[in-house]
Design an enzyme around this catalytic site. Structure first.
Site, PDB file in Angstrom:
ATOM      1  N   ASP A 407      37.151 -31.624  82.793  1.00 31.84           N
ATOM      2  CA  ASP A 407      37.515 -31.097  84.103  1.00 31.84           C
ATOM      3  C   ASP A 407      36.971 -31.997  85.219  1.00 31.84           C
ATOM      4  O   ASP A 407      35.757 -32.159  85.361  1.00 31.84           O
ATOM      5  CB  ASP A 407      36.929 -29.674  84.207  1.00 31.84           C
ATOM      6  N   GLY A 450      46.776 -31.851  88.169  1.00 33.26           N
ATOM      7  CA  GLY A 450      48.071 -32.489  88.395  1.00 33.26           C
ATOM      8  C   GLY A 450      48.020 -33.751  89.238  1.00 33.26           C
ATOM      9  O   GLY A 450      49.056 -34.339  89.555  1.00 33.26           O
ATOM     10  N   ASP A 471      44.050 -23.949  89.741  1.00 34.20           N
ATOM     11  CA  ASP A 471      43.770 -22.763  88.935  1.00 34.20           C
ATOM     12  C   ASP A 471      44.801 -21.665  89.180  1.00 34.20           C
ATOM     13  O   ASP A 471      44.958 -21.195  90.305  1.00 34.20           O
ATOM     14  CB  ASP A 471      42.383 -22.212  89.283  1.00 34.20           C
TER      15      ASP A 471
HETATM   16  C1  GAL Z   1      38.125 -25.385  87.341  1.00 29.97           C
HETATM   17  C2  GAL Z   1      39.131 -25.336  86.216  1.00 29.97           C
HETATM   18  C3  GAL Z   1      39.060 -23.956  85.597  1.00 29.97           C
HETATM   19  C4  GAL Z   1      37.658 -23.742  85.058  1.00 29.97           C
HETATM   20  C5  GAL Z   1      36.617 -23.980  86.152  1.00 29.97           C
HETATM   21  C6  GAL Z   1      35.200 -23.987  85.609  1.00 29.97           C
HETATM   22  O1  GAL Z   1      38.199 -26.630  87.958  1.00 29.97           O
HETATM   23  O2  GAL Z   1      40.405 -25.613  86.713  1.00 29.97           O
HETATM   24  O3  GAL Z   1      40.024 -23.831  84.576  1.00 29.97           O
HETATM   25  O4  GAL Z   1      37.450 -24.609  83.976  1.00 29.97           O
HETATM   26  O5  GAL Z   1      36.826 -25.201  86.806  1.00 29.97           O
HETATM   27  O6  GAL Z   1      34.261 -24.198  86.596  1.00 29.97           O
END
Ligand code: GAL
Length: 662
Positions: A407, A450, A471
């Protein structure tokens, strides 16, 4: 000094022109805003989302609504409004580089689009004609760069009304109903029919089968390097040398037996069909513990989820250590050093034995997934992998994990801005290579929302799936719109390389930003079925991300329909193509490997609609057999089209044609 834009009267009557009723001004800020959904904070009356005076590029506004992307507000106008005017822009008090897009959608048609707007940019005037319009949606999306700092103002926003006043759209309540038939006593084999693994690596596959237990399993043509446990259906061992292996699975019980072909492809490509599983994020956020992960694995077995193919049990953020942080307040058990003296990444006190956890999951025939960030910290502020990539990849393999979500998060802070494509790709290419070098199969999931059209290069840098947007938790009421956007990238998807529009968030879920314990999601039962239908038709990874400990009969009914999952798992791996039929009706058409087509008759609108799938639109000719996929019912033969009444925000999912014999 700027003049404050202030109305003279809070509800001013307009002047009547000859023969026309006088128009009345209705302020947006005077409406009930409780139905406005937004990605952060609460809607504010005559204030910005952070409760300061509304100002855009130095211009103060006395009235308006301060919100935060992604924000949706649906209204019923019932043809009573003449027009809507406003001045829109990012609030001056927003920090950082937030960017948003304001849109106005009238009866499903976009009538205003601000384009991307940033802080400091002068407000844009909105003036839309609403005569004859029944429903309106005020929408603010992120500018394609995530939600941070997206403080959006609908300043000076007002309706001119000559009839019914605008009223928030109240979603009609709907009692849960069950579409998926109860599984019968006779064995039924489910899950993928084609499966990729790398030669010489540890192999693990639990044959998903429904039917009365006890059940025994047999596999014909099982390579000598593999071993089957006939009582559990779990196959373990070492993946045989490169090549294709045509196996046949058989399951038997007191009520009968079933057999099915299974192609094992030993080669370079993993995830030949979309991944199926569970991820903790949207239910448990920073409350997750190893005990809850173990319990999740047990529940997946006990409820029968594993019998329809769900097999990944994935930990998301917050399993490592964080620093003490007054704002985020991680619990004391999660505070500690990121790494030991040798640079080895440390799990936090809620995860005392990562290898033991992976072993526990594997013992049930399931697979274990993990999460980290290429940045110094994850999105929730926990230890990231930056500058320890090789060491962490080795550690994850050593522990026995089968899946990594990577991430972007704080990596944005270590790259130049604007970020050239090569820099966006660099961390993923690096980790992709490292994972490939490990002595076990590890599926690689890119999460960077994306950026840089990731669907065009995700596979090339070693990814097996990639999030196509931010998200989804922030825009759960927009699953149709999100699906349509995701379908635009359909040509980039293929077996081993999947567009990922994010997790299935139904049943009990928390709030999208980690606040609050899980509670029933805001989607109607029909929308929850639609969620699965859309994700099945798009061949998207299917990760349930609700609270497994509170899963009920309805949620299981939505998640565990083997024919719907078979559409998702079809070996062609095609994402459906979209055929627009009107503002709110569209078809999703997906070719299946057996020569038939899965067709979704979709209604993204607010009232039920008759939708018809014409064979000519689907490239079909002649009379066709139609099967209701959810209810497992043959509906008969149809000469030129299939028509159905589709509920509000519903999908009728059918399979059309006669399967080719293989
Ligand atoms: C976001 C991600 C989520 C989750 C979250 C955790 O950036 O898109 O799916 O993993 O971080 O902090």
């Amino acid at each position: 000094m700027n003049r404050i834009f202030a109305p003279l009267f809070s509800c001013a009557l307009g002047f009547a022109t000859a023969g026309l009723p006088a128009a009345e001004t209705i302020w947006l800020d005077a409406l009930d805003l409780t139905a406005m959904r937004q990605g952060w904070g609460r809607p504010q009356v005559n204030r910005s989302v952070t409760e300061r005076p509304l100002t855009i590029a130095g211009q103060p506004y006395a009235r308006g609504v301060g919100t935060h992307a992604t924000s949706t507000y649906r209204l019923r106008l019932n043809r009573g409004s003449e027009n809507f005017t406003a001045n829109v822009g990012v609030d001056d008090a927003a920090g950082g580089s937030g960017s948003v897009v304001f849109q106005v959608i009238a009866d499903g048609k976009r009538v205003f689009n601000s384009g991307t707007m940033k802080r400091g940019q002068a407000a844009k005037p909105v003036n839309v004609d609403l005569r004859g319009v029944k429903t309106l949606q005020l929408l603010v999306t992120d500018g394609g760069d995530g939600l941070n700092h997206d403080h959006a103002n609908w300043a000076n926003a007002q309706f001119s009304c000559s009839g019914a006043r605008p009223a928030p759209h109240v979603i009609p309540s709907e009692a849960p109903y069950l579409l998926t038939p109860q599984p019968g006593p006779v064995p039924r084999l489910n899950g993928p029919v084609v499966y990729g693994a790398r030669p010489g690596h540890p192999f693990l596959h639990r044959i998903p089968a429904q039917g009365t237990r006890p059940m025994t399993f047999a596999v014909r043509n099982l390579p000598a390097t593999l071993k089957l446990d006939p009582l559990t259906g779990i196959i373990t061992g070492t993946t045989p040398p490169r090549g294709e292996y045509a196996l046949t699975f058989t399951a038997r019980n007191s009520a009968g037996q079933a057999s099915r072909a299974f192609k094992l492809v030993s080669g370079d490509t993993l995830s030949l069909t979309p991944q199926l599983g569970w991820n903790h994020w949207y239910a448990h956020y920073n409350r997750i513990t190893a005990a809850m992960m173990r319990e999740a694995a047990d529940i997946m077995i006990r409820t029968g989820m594993a019998d329809v193919g769900y097999d990944y049990v994935n930990i998301d953020d917050c399993w490592m250590n964080a620093e003490a942080d007054a704002r985020r307040k991680p619990d004391a058990q999660r505070i500690g050093p990121f790494r030991d003296a040798h640079g080895r990444l440390l799990s936090n006190a809620h995860f005392p034995d990562m290898k033991g956890l992976a072993d526990y999951i594997h013992a049930r025939g399931l697979k274990a997934g993990l999460y980290t960030s290429p940045g110094p910290k994850t999105c929730a502020g926990f230890a990231g992998t930056y500058q320890h990539e090789a060491q962490d990849a080795r550690l994850f393999a050593e522990w026995g994990f089968d899946f990594l979500k990577y991430d972007w998060c704080s990596y944005g802070g270590v790259v130049p801005k604007p970020t050239p494509l090569e820099e966006m790709q660099r961390p993923y290419r690096l980790m992709g290579d490292l994972l490939r070098q490990q002595p076990r199969d590890m599926v690689f999931n890119l999460c960077q929302y994306g950026m840089g059209d990731v669907w065009k290069w995700g596979a090339e840098v070693g990814g097996h799936s990639w999030r196509t947007a931010g998200d989804l938790g922030f825009e759960l009421d927009r699953i149709f719109e999100v699906a349509l956007k995701n379908c635009e990238h359909r040509d980039w998807q293929k077996p081993g390389a999947w567009n990922d529009p994010d997790y299935i968030q139904i049943g009990y879920i928390g709030q999208a930003r980690g606040e609050g314990l899980p509670e029933p999601c805001g989607l109607t039962p029909t929308e929850q079925y639609s969620f699965m239908s859309l994700w099945a038709l798009m061949a998207s990874p299917l990760f349930f991300s609700g609270d497994l400990s509170r899963i009920d009969e309805f949620t299981l009914n939505v998640l565990c329909n083997p024919e719907v999952i078979a559409v998702n798992q079809d070996p062609l791996g095609q994402c459906a193509r979209v055929v627009r039929l009107g503002e709110e009706a569209f078809l999703l058409i997906k070719d299946l490997a057996d020569g038939t087509k899965a067709i979704g008759l979709c209604n993204s609108g607010e009232t039920s609609l008759s939708v018809s799938a014409k064979w000519s639109e689907a490239g079909l000719g002649g009379t066709q057999a139609v099967r209701d996929v959810w209810q497992h019912r043959d509906l008969g033969k149809f000469a030129t089209e299939f028509k159905a009444e589709v509920r509000r925000r519903g999908v009728v999912l059918v399979k059309v044609g006669t399967p080719r014999r293989t």
